[in-house]
Design an enzyme around this catalytic site. Structure first.
Site, PDB file in Angstrom:
ATOM      1  N   LYS A  31       8.505   2.385   2.288  1.00  8.14           N
ATOM      2  CA  LYS A  31       7.165   2.948   2.511  1.00  8.14           C
ATOM      3  C   LYS A  31       7.245   4.064   3.555  1.00  8.14           C
ATOM      4  CE  LYS A  31       2.593   1.630   4.165  1.00  8.14           C
ATOM      5  NZ  LYS A  31       1.707   0.544   4.577  1.00  8.14           N
ATOM      6  N   GLU A  85      18.135   0.417   7.747  1.00 13.11           N
ATOM      7  CA  GLU A  85      18.956  -0.352   6.791  1.00 13.11           C
ATOM      8  C   GLU A  85      18.986   0.372   5.441  1.00 13.11           C
ATOM      9  OE1 GLU A  85      16.612  -1.511   8.739  1.00 13.11           O
ATOM     10  OE2 GLU A  85      17.040  -3.539   9.463  1.00 13.11           O
ATOM     11  N   GLY A  89       3.605  -3.308   3.096  1.00 13.12           N
ATOM     12  CA  GLY A  89       4.888  -3.485   2.409  1.00 13.12           C
ATOM     13  C   GLY A  89       4.983  -4.807   1.666  1.00 13.12           C
ATOM     14  N   ARG A  90       4.579  -5.891   2.327  1.00 12.56           N
ATOM     15  CA  ARG A  90       4.735  -7.217   1.696  1.00 12.56           C
ATOM     16  C   ARG A  90       3.686  -7.491   0.618  1.00 12.56           C
ATOM     17  NH1 ARG A  90       3.726  -7.200   6.971  1.00 12.56           N
ATOM     18  NH2 ARG A  90       1.770  -8.053   7.767  1.00 12.56           N
ATOM     19  N   GLU A 118       5.166 -12.981   8.573  1.00 12.84           N
ATOM     20  CA  GLU A 118       4.997 -11.611   9.089  1.00 12.84           C
ATOM     21  C   GLU A 118       3.505 -11.279   9.189  1.00 12.84           C
ATOM     22  OE1 GLU A 118       8.031  -8.273   8.557  1.00 12.84           O
ATOM     23  OE2 GLU A 118       6.472  -7.618   7.199  1.00 12.84           O
ATOM     24  N   HIS A 168      18.086 -33.036  -1.951  1.00  9.42           N
ATOM     25  CA  HIS A 168      19.379 -33.531  -1.472  1.00  9.42           C
ATOM     26  C   HIS A 168      19.776 -32.836  -0.178  1.00  9.42           C
ATOM     27  CE1 HIS A 168      20.068 -35.673  -5.270  1.00  9.42           C
ATOM     28  NE2 HIS A 168      19.362 -34.682  -5.773  1.00  9.42           N
ATOM     29  N   LYS A 174      13.419  -3.267  16.392  1.00 11.93           N
ATOM     30  CA  LYS A 174      13.992  -2.075  15.745  1.00 11.93           C
ATOM     31  C   LYS A 174      14.325  -1.019  16.797  1.00 11.93           C
ATOM     32  CE  LYS A 174      11.448  -2.087  11.348  1.00 11.93           C
ATOM     33  NZ  LYS A 174      10.430  -1.356  10.606  1.00 11.93           N
TER      34      LYS A 174
HETATM   35  O1  F6P Z   1      10.665  -4.657   9.420  1.00 11.87           O
HETATM   36  C1  F6P Z   1       9.681  -5.231   8.660  1.00 11.87           C
HETATM   37  C2  F6P Z   1       9.051  -4.210   7.827  1.00 11.87           C
HETATM   38  O2  F6P Z   1       8.251  -3.449   8.652  1.00 11.87           O
HETATM   39  C3  F6P Z   1       8.268  -4.793   6.661  1.00 11.87           C
HETATM   40  O3  F6P Z   1       6.985  -5.065   6.927  1.00 11.87           O
HETATM   41  C4  F6P Z   1       8.473  -3.727   5.641  1.00 11.87           C
HETATM   42  O4  F6P Z   1       8.139  -4.208   4.389  1.00 11.87           O
HETATM   43  C5  F6P Z   1       9.928  -3.437   5.839  1.00 11.87           C
HETATM   44  O5  F6P Z   1      10.064  -3.404   7.228  1.00 11.87           O
HETATM   45  C6  F6P Z   1      10.463  -2.184   5.206  1.00 11.87           C
HETATM   46  O6  F6P Z   1       9.739  -1.069   5.573  1.00 11.87           O
HETATM   47  P1  F6P Z   1       9.792   0.259   4.710  1.00 11.87           P
HETATM   48  O7  F6P Z   1       9.227  -0.062   3.377  1.00 11.87           O
HETATM   49  O8  F6P Z   1       8.995   1.256   5.472  1.00 11.87           O
HETATM   50  O9  F6P Z   1      11.239   0.651   4.605  1.00 11.87           O
END
Ligand code: F6P
Length: 547
Positions: free
Chosen positions: A204, A210, A265-266, A351, A382, A508
């Site tokens: 987003k 990452e 995002g979620r 979150e 289990h 972060k």
């Molecule tokens: O670090 C958590 C978060 O902020 C989530 O809420 C989000 O979905 C994810 O990082 C990834 O963010 P982006 O879609 O901006 O890469």
């Protein structure tokens, strides 16, 4: 005292007055308990009768929701009010699944539905081109693999859906890369051919390290394979709210799909973030997923709280979290295909609800989000179920059980369903000392009495059962939307904002600083952090020397 505090206090007293009533006794005295305490919606059945509550409790919980202004807040959510106050944004995931012909939805005076339709159609067209082979790689070969690079909300929803709908899969293999640990991408790349693979960078913000580090590593992979920049570009697409940043990364605008600032995002799998789902199962199935979510939205926005599935799910969770002081909550899908659901749900719930400030910034007055975890049934029977049955903690359980995957019914699938029902019954009923004694009747008395305490199950352990007639895109959409709305309602009761995540940002920032310092030396942290960094440097010297 305001109406909300009054409703809260009444519930506290009600808990004291009713805590001695056992679930097994409630069932014995109320032959119609299941009839009164289950709801059905299309192919879904929600059974909440195995909870420590009566009709009176439900009424008091509905009063609490009313006092919290739930009706008004639901209206705000649906109509695009800025319910995400700290970021000044609407949270319009429900607009993403509105059918054609729906009334306009405005954000800052602009109807957002035409843009939603346009981007959905563009993403579906691209997915179709990959599927029918009309979109080819730079060397003219047909695409066989699609790799989605994203993390958190840009990963878990699509990954969970693709896995859940695997029986509906078409021809392209879809893979997910989220972790920046090189092992994650390497594991995917070693099985892939650059000529026949397309990568989607889903972020987003288009700032998440990452995701960008992995995307850069893929670019290098293409370079090493002898692809020029423009050839590499043919193997990339992106989904982002920052379409300019995606273009600056070298992705052609026709393959950049918009997601929106006003979708968290979620909550974004319903947008072009769902591209891997479109590729995996095709446009018709993706539209079914949206239709299922929309069916749950309609139910949520129009059904009185007492029979409203997401509202009931939320109020029951609040009842345990705040009045019975539960230690957590577990979700157990009795379906191998749904095995990622607990991870998706953990992010959605924790979150969204892991907040200690109310929406106006003051400290919360009660416990908010709980610990949400889970695993695949029957495997977790289990593993951690022992603690649910005989441990000292209260952990309500959601059993999520498809009656069948794709119309397949055999002894093993029956076994799985039977186990879900049996676990819910065992947790609820328990086994008394006398019942355990009767079972051991054949043993000598001293041996029997030695064993009896270990064979007792306290019972009275609550659960919901959420059954779906089959694991279809439509039912999956309903299920996910139910949990999204459950999360929202809990946020309303606790007066917190379920759509921001500032807590994630701090880590972060620090990681960025420490990352630089690990590489370049000088740092000034607390003694523990300094000690950890020194160990890293020591090991790096050793490992570099050994290499
Ligand atoms: O670090 C958590 C978060 O902020 C989530 O809420 C989000 O979905 C994810 O990082 C990834 O963010 P982006 O879609 O901006 O890469």
């Amino acid at each position: 005292m305001d109406a909300f505090t009054r409703a809260w206090r009444v519930l506290e007293q009600h808990h004291q007055d009713t805590r001695h009533i056992l679930l097994r006794d409630r069932f014995a005295c109320e032959p119609d308990r299941f009839d009164r305490m289950h709801e059905r919606l299309n192919g879904m059945l929600f059974d909440y009768s195995k909870n420590r509550l009566g009709e009176d409790t439900l009424q008091l919980l509905c009063n609490l929701a009313d006092a919290a202004g739930l009706g008004r807040r639901m209206h705000d959510l649906r109509t695009g009010a800025k319910v995400n106050g700290s970021e000044g944004r609407a949270a319009l995931h429900t607009a993403l699944r509105l059918p054609d012909g729906a009334d306009a939805v405005y954000v800052d005076g602009r109807d957002v539905l035409p843009e939603i339709r346009r981007e959905l159609d563009r993403a579906l067209d691209f997915a179709r081109g990959l599927d029918d082979g009309s979109y080819k790689g730079a060397t003219g070969r047909r695409i066989t693999d699609f790799v989605h690079i994203g993390i958190g909300g840009s990963d878990l929803g699509p990954a969970m859906c693709v896995q859940a709908l695997e029986p509906f899969g078409r021809q392209i293999s879809v893979h997910f890369v989220s972790n920046a640990d090189p092992a994650c991408l390497d594991e995917a790349l070693c099985r892939l051919n650059p000529e026949t693979t397309v990568f989607c960078v889903a972020s987003k913000s288009f700032k998440t390290p990452e995701t960008l580090l992995n995307a850069q590593a893929v670019k290098a992979w293409y370079r090493d394979a002898g692809f020029s920049e423009s050839e590499t570009g043919c193997h990339f697409c992106a989904v982002s709210a920052d379409t300019e940043a995606a273009a600056a990364f070298g992705i052609a605008p026709e393959r950049v799909f918009a997601m929106y600032e006003w979708v968290g995002g979620r909550y974004s799998v319903w947008s072009p973030v769902g591209l891997p789902v479109m590729v995996a199962v095709g446009g018709a199935c993706f539209r079914e997923l949206l239709a299922g979510a929309y069916a749950m939205d309609r139910h949520f926005f129009s059904t009185p709280p007492r029979h409203n599935i997401p509202v009931l799910m939320a109020l029951i969770a609040v009842w345990y979290n705040n009045f019975q002081h539960a230690d957590g909550q577990t979700a157990v899908p009795y379906s191998h295909n749904l095995r990622l659901l607990p991870a998706w749900l953990s992010q959605l719930d924790m979150e969204s609800l892991g907040k200690s400030r109310t929406s106006d910034g003051s400290p919360v007055a009660c416990k908010t989000g709980g610990i949400v975890f889970g695993g695949e049934g029957v495997d977790c029977q289990h593993a951690y179920f022992q603690l649910l049955h005989q441990g000292t903690r209260l952990i309500p359980c959601d059993f999520i059980v498809p009656m069948t995957v794709q119309g397949k019914e055999d002894e093993r699938s029956r076994f799985v369903v039977a186990n879900a029902f049996a676990q819910a019954e065992a947790l609820m009923k328990g086994k008394t000392l006398d019942e355990a004694r009767a079972e051991l009747a054949g043993l000598p008395e001293t041996e029997r009495e030695r064993l009896v305490p270990h064979k007792e199950f306290p019972g009275n352990r609550p659960s919901n059962s959420i059954l779906i007639d089959r694991l279809s895109p439509y039912n999956l959409g309903m299920l996910m939307a139910a949990y999204e709305h459950k999360t929202f309602v809990q946020g309303v009761i606790w007066n917190i904002n379920p759509f921001d995540q500032w807590g994630v940002e701090y880590g972060k920032q620090l990681a960025k600083t420490i990352g630089g310092e690990l590489q370049h030396g000088a740092s000034a942290h607390d003694s523990s952090t300094e000690g950890l960094m020194a160990f890293y440097r020591e090991c790096r010297l050793k490992n570099d020397g050994a290499a």
